[in-house]
Design a protein around this motif. Structure first.
Motif, PDB file in Angstrom:
ATOM      1  N   TRP A   1      -7.830  -9.111 -10.025  1.00  0.00           N
ATOM      2  CA  TRP A   1      -9.119  -8.680  -9.356  1.00  0.00           C
ATOM      3  C   TRP A   1      -9.934  -8.824 -10.611  1.00  0.00           C
TER       4      TRP A   1
ATOM      5  N   GLU B   1     -14.463   3.677   4.669  1.00  0.00           N
ATOM      6  CA  GLU B   1     -13.426   2.479   4.841  1.00  0.00           C
ATOM      7  C   GLU B   1     -13.272   2.784   3.593  1.00  0.00           C
TER       8      GLU B   1
ATOM      9  N   PHE C   1      -9.100   4.809   3.230  1.00  0.00           N
ATOM     10  CA  PHE C   1      -8.256   3.522   2.715  1.00  0.00           C
ATOM     11  C   PHE C   1      -7.648   3.849   1.808  1.00  0.00           C
TER      12      PHE C   1
ATOM     13  N   GLU D   1      -7.894   7.423   0.522  1.00  0.00           N
ATOM     14  CA  GLU D   1      -7.230   8.313   0.274  1.00  0.00           C
ATOM     15  C   GLU D   1      -5.792   8.747   0.492  1.00  0.00           C
ATOM     16  N   ARG D   2      -5.755   7.353   1.907  1.00  0.00           N
ATOM     17  CA  ARG D   2      -4.295   7.343   2.427  1.00  0.00           C
ATOM     18  C   ARG D   2      -3.549   6.479   1.618  1.00  0.00           C
ATOM     19  N   TYR D   3      -3.825   5.592   0.807  1.00  0.00           N
ATOM     20  CA  TYR D   3      -2.823   5.076  -0.155  1.00  0.00           C
ATOM     21  C   TYR D   3      -2.517   4.938  -2.536  1.00  0.00           C
ATOM     22  N   ASP D   4      -4.328   4.756  -1.836  1.00  0.00           N
ATOM     23  CA  ASP D   4      -4.763   4.918  -3.392  1.00  0.00           C
ATOM     24  C   ASP D   4      -5.466   6.387  -4.079  1.00  0.00           C
ATOM     25  N   PRO D   5      -4.543   7.075  -3.754  1.00  0.00           N
ATOM     26  CA  PRO D   5      -5.674   8.685  -3.923  1.00  0.00           C
ATOM     27  C   PRO D   5      -6.070   8.934  -5.973  1.00  0.00           C
ATOM     28  N   GLN D   6      -6.081   7.697  -6.338  1.00  0.00           N
ATOM     29  CA  GLN D   6      -7.291   7.808  -7.740  1.00  0.00           C
ATOM     30  C   GLN D   6      -8.271   8.346  -7.370  1.00  0.00           C
TER      31      GLN D   6
ATOM     32  N   VAL E   1       1.383   6.326  -7.341  1.00  0.00           N
ATOM     33  CA  VAL E   1       0.046   7.090  -7.661  1.00  0.00           C
ATOM     34  C   VAL E   1       0.620   8.758  -6.939  1.00  0.00           C
TER      35      VAL E   1
ATOM     36  N   ALA F   1       0.729  -1.064   0.088  1.00  0.00           N
ATOM     37  CA  ALA F   1      -0.110  -0.218   0.310  1.00  0.00           C
ATOM     38  C   ALA F   1       1.075   1.054  -0.180  1.00  0.00           C
TER      39      ALA F   1
ATOM     40  N   PRO G   1     -15.818   4.332 -15.600  1.00  0.00           N
ATOM     41  CA  PRO G   1     -15.867   2.990 -16.581  1.00  0.00           C
ATOM     42  C   PRO G   1     -17.349   1.841 -15.371  1.00  0.00           C
ATOM     43  N   TYR G   2     -16.686   2.083 -13.626  1.00  0.00           N
ATOM     44  CA  TYR G   2     -17.579   1.416 -13.056  1.00  0.00           C
ATOM     45  C   TYR G   2     -18.862   2.029 -12.624  1.00  0.00           C
TER      46      TYR G   2
ATOM     47  N   TRP H   1      -5.680  -3.061  -3.273  1.00  0.00           N
ATOM     48  CA  TRP H   1      -4.961  -2.881  -1.631  1.00  0.00           C
ATOM     49  C   TRP H   1      -5.506  -3.501  -1.302  1.00  0.00           C
ATOM     50  N   HIS H   2      -6.803  -2.396  -0.848  1.00  0.00           N
ATOM     51  CA  HIS H   2      -7.782  -2.450  -0.114  1.00  0.00           C
ATOM     52  C   HIS H   2      -8.164  -3.617   0.118  1.00  0.00           C
TER      53      HIS H   2
ATOM     54  N   LYS I   1      -5.347  -5.033 -13.317  1.00  0.00           N
ATOM     55  CA  LYS I   1      -6.064  -6.829 -13.157  1.00  0.00           C
ATOM     56  C   LYS I   1      -5.382  -6.895 -13.086  1.00  0.00           C
TER      57      LYS I   1
ATOM     58  N   PHE J   1     -10.859   7.066  -9.519  1.00  0.00           N
ATOM     59  CA  PHE J   1     -12.164   6.739  -9.334  1.00  0.00           C
ATOM     60  C   PHE J   1     -12.003   6.130  -7.546  1.00  0.00           C
TER      61      PHE J   1
ATOM     62  N   ARG K   1       0.932   4.688  -3.124  1.00  0.00           N
ATOM     63  CA  ARG K   1       1.267   5.476  -2.267  1.00  0.00           C
ATOM     64  C   ARG K   1       2.069   6.408  -3.791  1.00  0.00           C
TER      65      ARG K   1
END
Lengths: 148, 148
Positions: free
Chosen positions: B90, B25, B29, B31-36, A70, A63, B50-51, B59-60, A83, B38, A67
């Motif tokens: 995934w 949650e 999560f 915001e801290r580790y994967d702030p993309q 990203v 994780a 697209p989702y 990763w969450h 994927k 979507f 970060r």
């Protein structure tokens, strides 16, 4: 300007860092997601663990790496997620007080669909002593330019 | 009684669940580790992604899977962590409101060292509609019984 599939070049290497790993964050991530004693119990880990103290959950290391990705390579990327990941490895533990940086190398482009392609990239994470603590090959979906 | 390397049988399948995925949650999560966007921007994701809405960071999803593993199969296991993971995928996004469960199958035992061995196991994570949202093959280090 967003970086589309067409803009990515095989062989490109980018770096980003540092991420300072605090004891508080190591413990709180592990308590929530990976409550094994060698991640959550500093006293027991100091006495009984082969690592000589608490180490970060491997998923926490993943994780923190994300970060840095990203904030770095993916900051302007026109992606819609990944994927999957191959060959994920944790060769050296991450410990409280470590400072992490990453290196990301584009390995391959796969023109998967008319509207998007797959970028295969190797991401390596290193600590302050340049020991490799994490590596993986990610398969990230990038959008293609619609005007081409 | 701890479960040592010698106690694990190839072919064993175990399940665990459920893990309820909250919107709070998912956002915190990411915001801290994967702030993309979507993962972190519900309004934009509803319109542009697209989702059709925010989805959990992959990763969450991995971390929630780990929590179910630690509460289940790994609860009594004499492990000292994992060396890595192969074929992490995934296939379907995890969304706020989902409820996850896992299935863990022992694939192979590798007698690596005198004091420990490697258990290769496939972990699959499913949502409430039994769609597979995550899978991986983990390589977990189990201690051997010292009295044998």
């Amino acid at each position: 300007m967003p970086v589309y599939y067409e803009d990515v070049e095989v062989g490109t290497v980018e770096t980003n860092g540092d991420y300072d790993v605090t004891r508080e964050e190591v413990l709180s991530f592990a308590e929530r997601y990976d409550p094994q004693w060698f991640h959550t119990e500093p006293d027991r880990a100091a006495e009984e663990s082969p690592y000589g103290g608490v180490i970060a959950s491997g998923w926490h290391t993943a994780a923190m790496t994300m970060r840095l990705l990203v904030e770095g390579t993916l900051a302007d990327a026109a992606t819609v997620g990944a994927k999957g990941v191959d060959e994920l490895r944790w060769p050296v533990p991450v410990r409280p007080g470590d400072s992490l940086h990453i290196e990301n190398e584009v390995l391959e482009k796969v023109p998967e669909r008319p509207e998007r392609g797959l970028i295969r990239a190797r991401t390596r994470t290193f600590n302050q002593d340049d020991e490799r603590v994490f590596s993986m090959i990610g398969n990230v979906m990038y959008l293609r330019r619609s005007d081409e």
